[in-house]
Design an enzyme around this catalytic site. Sequence first.
Site, mmCIF file in Angstrom:
data_model
loop_
_atom_site.group_PDB
_atom_site.id
_atom_site.type_symbol
_atom_site.label_atom_id
_atom_site.label_comp_id
_atom_site.label_asym_id
_atom_site.label_seq_id
_atom_site.Cartn_x
_atom_site.Cartn_y
_atom_site.Cartn_z
ATOM 1 N N GLN A 19 2.717 47.963 2.850
ATOM 2 C CA GLN A 19 2.237 46.919 3.247
ATOM 3 C C GLN A 19 3.066 45.426 2.439
ATOM 4 O O GLN A 19 3.073 44.858 2.909
ATOM 5 C CB GLN A 19 0.510 46.711 2.522
ATOM 6 C CG GLN A 19 -0.215 45.884 3.167
ATOM 7 C CD GLN A 19 -2.226 45.399 3.005
ATOM 8 O OE1 GLN A 19 -1.767 45.293 1.867
ATOM 9 N NE2 GLN A 19 -2.385 45.436 3.478
ATOM 10 N N GLN A 62 16.214 43.732 -3.030
ATOM 11 C CA GLN A 62 15.235 44.682 -3.412
ATOM 12 C C GLN A 62 14.833 45.385 -2.762
ATOM 13 O O GLN A 62 14.349 46.808 -2.611
ATOM 14 C CB GLN A 62 14.213 43.767 -3.560
ATOM 15 C CG GLN A 62 14.786 43.033 -4.996
ATOM 16 C CD GLN A 62 13.460 42.127 -5.756
ATOM 17 O OE1 GLN A 62 12.801 41.568 -5.017
ATOM 18 N NE2 GLN A 62 13.348 41.588 -6.899
ATOM 19 N N ILE A 63 14.401 45.046 -1.281
ATOM 20 C CA ILE A 63 13.984 46.289 -0.335
ATOM 21 C C ILE A 63 15.181 47.411 -0.143
ATOM 22 O O ILE A 63 14.631 48.741 0.049
ATOM 23 C CB ILE A 63 13.715 45.856 0.997
ATOM 24 C CG1 ILE A 63 12.532 44.766 1.136
ATOM 25 C CG2 ILE A 63 13.142 46.327 2.619
ATOM 26 C CD1 ILE A 63 11.882 43.993 1.835
ATOM 27 N N GLY A 67 18.827 50.487 -4.172
ATOM 28 C CA GLY A 67 20.507 50.922 -4.485
ATOM 29 C C GLY A 67 21.277 50.613 -3.617
ATOM 30 O O GLY A 67 22.128 50.233 -3.836
ATOM 31 N N GLU A 76 28.184 21.330 -0.453
ATOM 32 C CA GLU A 76 27.852 19.969 0.505
ATOM 33 C C GLU A 76 26.775 19.834 -0.443
ATOM 34 O O GLU A 76 25.365 19.219 -0.152
ATOM 35 C CB GLU A 76 27.116 20.317 1.894
ATOM 36 C CG GLU A 76 28.638 20.610 1.849
ATOM 37 C CD GLU A 76 29.668 19.512 2.228
ATOM 38 O OE1 GLU A 76 29.039 18.370 2.491
ATOM 39 O OE2 GLU A 76 31.017 19.932 2.387
ATOM 40 N N GLY A 77 26.689 19.539 -2.326
ATOM 41 C CA GLY A 77 25.275 19.380 -2.760
ATOM 42 C C GLY A 77 24.754 20.174 -3.681
ATOM 43 O O GLY A 77 23.974 20.918 -3.071
ATOM 44 N N THR A 78 24.422 20.519 -4.495
ATOM 45 C CA THR A 78 23.816 21.573 -5.429
ATOM 46 C C THR A 78 22.246 20.756 -5.174
ATOM 47 O O THR A 78 21.760 20.297 -4.316
ATOM 48 C CB THR A 78 23.857 21.130 -6.706
ATOM 49 O OG1 THR A 78 23.274 20.702 -7.141
ATOM 50 C CG2 THR A 78 25.440 21.565 -7.034
ATOM 51 N N SER A 79 21.018 22.275 -4.989
ATOM 52 C CA SER A 79 20.003 22.124 -4.912
ATOM 53 C C SER A 79 19.771 20.581 -5.966
ATOM 54 O O SER A 79 18.601 20.195 -5.271
ATOM 55 C CB SER A 79 19.315 23.574 -5.582
ATOM 56 O OG SER A 79 19.120 24.389 -4.433
ATOM 57 N N GLU A 80 19.338 20.771 -7.092
ATOM 58 C CA GLU A 80 19.396 19.668 -8.034
ATOM 59 C C GLU A 80 19.792 18.598 -7.481
ATOM 60 O O GLU A 80 19.058 17.183 -7.475
ATOM 61 C CB GLU A 80 20.079 19.388 -9.208
ATOM 62 C CG GLU A 80 20.035 20.703 -9.875
ATOM 63 C CD GLU A 80 20.104 21.819 -9.618
ATOM 64 O OE1 GLU A 80 21.094 22.477 -8.965
ATOM 65 O OE2 GLU A 80 19.457 23.645 -9.808
#
Length: 125
Positions: free
Chosen positions: A14, A79-80, A83, A106-110
């Site tokens: 789940q 993660q899923i 390894g 093209e422009g950071t998230s900030e």
Amino acid sequence: MDRQTFGGPIGRKQGVAFRVSDLRVMLEASRLLTYKAAAMKDAMDAGAGVSTKDFKQAAAIAKLYSTESAVTATRIATQIFGGYGFMEEYPVVRFYRDAKVLEIGEGTSEIQRMLIARGLGLPVE
């Protein structure tokens, strides 16, 4: 790849199924935000009353959400895969690197956050 855990496919768990479902929601939201910005650009070019300011706001929102969703999706995929997610033989490693670059190019998230805040009328420096 058919990853097995505790005698069954990992997708039966789940926790994994819910995370993959969340990824689908992020994909659909990213797609719709991108389509909205593209439609606004088309309307603006056709002189249909969409302002440059509104288009730029929509584009910044689409880029921010889509790129951060891509990074989240590839982190969860890593993660899923366990390894295998770190082994060069599997594409997950490359997907994560590619997604991370999207946050920078093209422009950071900030920068996108600053553009969105300014579009909301906030005096961000």
